[in-house]
Enzyme design. Structure first.
Site, PDB file in Angstrom:
ATOM      1  N   ASP A 159      75.320  84.163  32.311  1.00 12.45           N
ATOM      2  CA  ASP A 159      76.362  84.571  33.399  1.00 12.45           C
ATOM      3  C   ASP A 159      77.371  85.431  32.836  1.00 12.45           C
ATOM      4  OD1 ASP A 159      75.219  83.326  35.505  1.00 12.45           O
ATOM      5  OD2 ASP A 159      75.535  81.341  34.790  1.00 12.45           O
ATOM      6  N   ARG A 183      68.889  81.402  47.969  1.00 15.96           N
ATOM      7  CA  ARG A 183      69.821  82.257  47.272  1.00 15.96           C
ATOM      8  C   ARG A 183      69.049  83.048  46.098  1.00 15.96           C
ATOM      9  NH1 ARG A 183      73.588  79.059  46.658  1.00 15.96           N
ATOM     10  NH2 ARG A 183      73.724  78.384  44.584  1.00 15.96           N
ATOM     11  N   THR A 214      61.878  74.876  39.830  1.00 14.74           N
ATOM     12  CA  THR A 214      63.194  74.907  40.514  1.00 14.74           C
ATOM     13  C   THR A 214      64.166  73.947  39.990  1.00 14.74           C
ATOM     14  OG1 THR A 214      64.129  75.380  42.772  1.00 14.74           O
ATOM     15  CG2 THR A 214      63.060  73.235  42.200  1.00 14.74           C
ATOM     16  N   TRP A 232      69.208  87.054  45.365  1.00 19.97           N
ATOM     17  CA  TRP A 232      69.423  87.699  44.001  1.00 19.97           C
ATOM     18  C   TRP A 232      68.346  88.701  43.584  1.00 19.97           C
ATOM     19  CZ3 TRP A 232      74.120  86.883  43.313  1.00 19.97           C
ATOM     20  CH2 TRP A 232      74.800  85.718  43.388  1.00 19.97           C
ATOM     21  N   ASP A 234      68.557  84.527  39.120  1.00 22.44           N
ATOM     22  CA  ASP A 234      70.015  84.717  39.000  1.00 22.44           C
ATOM     23  C   ASP A 234      70.196  85.997  38.088  1.00 22.44           C
ATOM     24  OD1 ASP A 234      69.242  82.372  39.848  1.00 22.44           O
ATOM     25  OD2 ASP A 234      71.413  81.667  40.166  1.00 22.44           O
ATOM     26  N   GLY A 275      56.519  78.195  36.315  1.00 22.52           N
ATOM     27  CA  GLY A 275      57.790  78.372  37.331  1.00 22.52           C
ATOM     28  C   GLY A 275      58.251  76.931  37.839  1.00 22.52           C
ATOM     29  N   SER A 304      74.313  73.436  45.296  1.00 22.82           N
ATOM     30  CA  SER A 304      72.997  72.663  44.880  1.00 22.82           C
ATOM     31  C   SER A 304      72.736  71.544  45.759  1.00 22.82           C
ATOM     32  CB  SER A 304      72.868  72.507  43.620  1.00 22.82           C
ATOM     33  OG  SER A 304      71.859  71.587  43.291  1.00 22.82           O
TER      34      SER A 304
HETATM   35  N1  GLY Z   1      73.688  81.724  39.707  1.00 25.34           N
HETATM   36  C1  GLY Z   1      73.936  80.189  40.135  1.00 25.34           C
HETATM   37  C2  GLY Z   1      73.799  80.178  41.729  1.00 25.34           C
HETATM   38  O1  GLY Z   1      73.430  80.927  42.502  1.00 25.34           O
HETATM   39  O2  GLY Z   1      73.863  78.948  42.125  1.00 25.34           O
END
Ligand code: GLY
Length: 384
Positions: free
Chosen positions: A100, A233, A221, A237, A161, A219, A350
């Site tokens: 990040d 989200r 999650t 992204w 992301d 893959g 989340s």
């Molecule tokens: N980059 C973390 C999120 O979108 O929660």
């Protein structure tokens, strides 16, 4: 339409101004609690309010946007003080074990470098790009997202992301002339286009490669409803990140990935244009929205419309981005008449972890403001 967006922009800029003193004292937490930001929670050796984690760059990001809109020096002074703290963070090696760094340093240091050209901001952003390059794994050709590179659970894993962290590397090549940064970004983006995007245009949140052989594994999650669902989200992204990666490389596979993400996102819009937190849900489901995903996607569609080679698609993406920005206005505290220091409410950090559910969040604030700027100031040049 223009008047709605202009009023919303004024309200968002004024809330950004109101937040300057509190956010100079301490960095706010990722999300609001009942609509208000508390100081960032303490973590490890970091006290409350410290510059740590992945979201603090959105504070100066909003301030740079507000500075560009108003020209008011108080935004420049506030954001420059944050840039100095980000320089300290990277030069002291504090909390850099994350992909990040792109989110953080693009807004905190590349933005002021683009606007004002201070060497200290350029040097801090380049130091962050160098730290990000340490996470590029051979032979997989990907940047590890989370945790220490020695962590067996995270080794070889990336997340969608990550696409928004690549512009820091592209920028580093632009300012240094060293192609290794942009080359790593391009390889990472191509690996994601090949594996994190599914054949039906949906996306995995996270994808793991074998760190020894470089082979794709599977893959999963972390923040979506299920491994095989489509976290809203993440899809947003994908729209924005693949559009930027296509602009950087001209690779048609990356344009195809951006289109896939956009088409599926648009196909899952509820009637009011603000998606549910996972795209398995839509109208009729008793689940929260993620307004931050709507704002990110609105920015991404606007960006995609600028690079799309098919004029009919470009016009459709531009119109959708504008409509979604207008729809997102209804999710702002000003439009709802509620007391809050966030610029936008009703996002989800989340849902599986029960964090920041139906709250404001720092990235939601930033991308909401960016979407308003994009759709009221056609000459605005992106920081990414
Ligand atoms: N980059 C973390 C999120 O979108 O929660």
């Amino acid at each position: 339409m223009t008047e709605v967006l202009q009023t919303a922009l004024t309200n968002a800029v004024e809330q950004t101004r109101t937040n300057i003193p509190a956010f100079a004292q301490h960095y706010p937490d990722d999300c609001t609690v009942r609509g208000r930001y508390a100081p960032r929670a303490p973590r490890g050796s970091f006290p409350a309010g410290a510059n740590q984690g992945w979201t603090t760059g959105f504070v100066p990001g909003c301030q740079w946007l507000a500075y560009e809109v108003t020209g008011d020096d108080e935004f420049r002074v506030a954001a420059s003080a944050h840039a100095a703290d980000f320089a300290r963070r990277v030069h002291d090696g504090e909390d850099l074990d994350t992909h990040d760094l792109g989110f953080l340093y693009t807004l905190a240091c590349v933005a002021p470098w683009r606007l004002l050209g201070a060497e200290a901001d350029r040097d801090a952003a380049l130091a962050a790009a160098d730290a990000l390059m340490l996470r590029f794994l051979e032979p997989a050709g990907i940047i590890q997202a989370w945790g220490a590179l020695t962590d067996p659970e995270q080794r070889g894993r990336t997340i969608i992301d990550s696409l928004m962290n690549l512009p820091l590397l592209t920028w580093a090549t632009d300012v240094t002339g060293e192609v290794r940064y942009a080359a790593a970004a391009a390889r990472h983006a191509r690996r994601l286009a090949a594996h994190i995007v599914r054949p039906d245009g949906t996306t995995f949140h996270t994808y793991t490669w074998d760190a020894v052989t470089g082979e794709p594994v599977c893959g999963t999650t972390a923040q979506g409803a299920a491994d095989d669902s489509c976290w809203a989200r993440g899809q947003a992204w994908g729209i924005y990140g693949f559009s930027l990666a296509f602009d950087a490389t001209g690779d048609p596979a990356l344009l195809a990935a951006a289109r896939s993400c956009a088409e599926y996102f648009l196909a899952r819009l509820p009637a009011d244009g603000v998606v549910f937190w996972d795209l398995v849900f839509s109208d009729g489901d008793d689940e929260p929205r993620d307004a931050s995903a709507a704002s990110i996607a609105a920015c991404g569609l606007h960006e995609l419309s600028r690079h799309e080679t098919d004029p009919a698609r470009a016009a459709r993406y531009a119109a959708a981005g504008q409509r979604m920005t207008q729809d997102a206005v209804a999710y702002s505290p000003a439009a709802q008449g509620v007391d809050s220091d966030a610029l936008q409410l009703h996002s989800v950090y989340s849902r599986p972890a029960g964090e920041g559910v139906d709250e404001g969040c720092l990235w939601g604030d930033y991308f909401y403001l960016e979407a308003l700027v994009r759709h009221t100031r056609p000459d605005w040049r992106r920081y990414w």
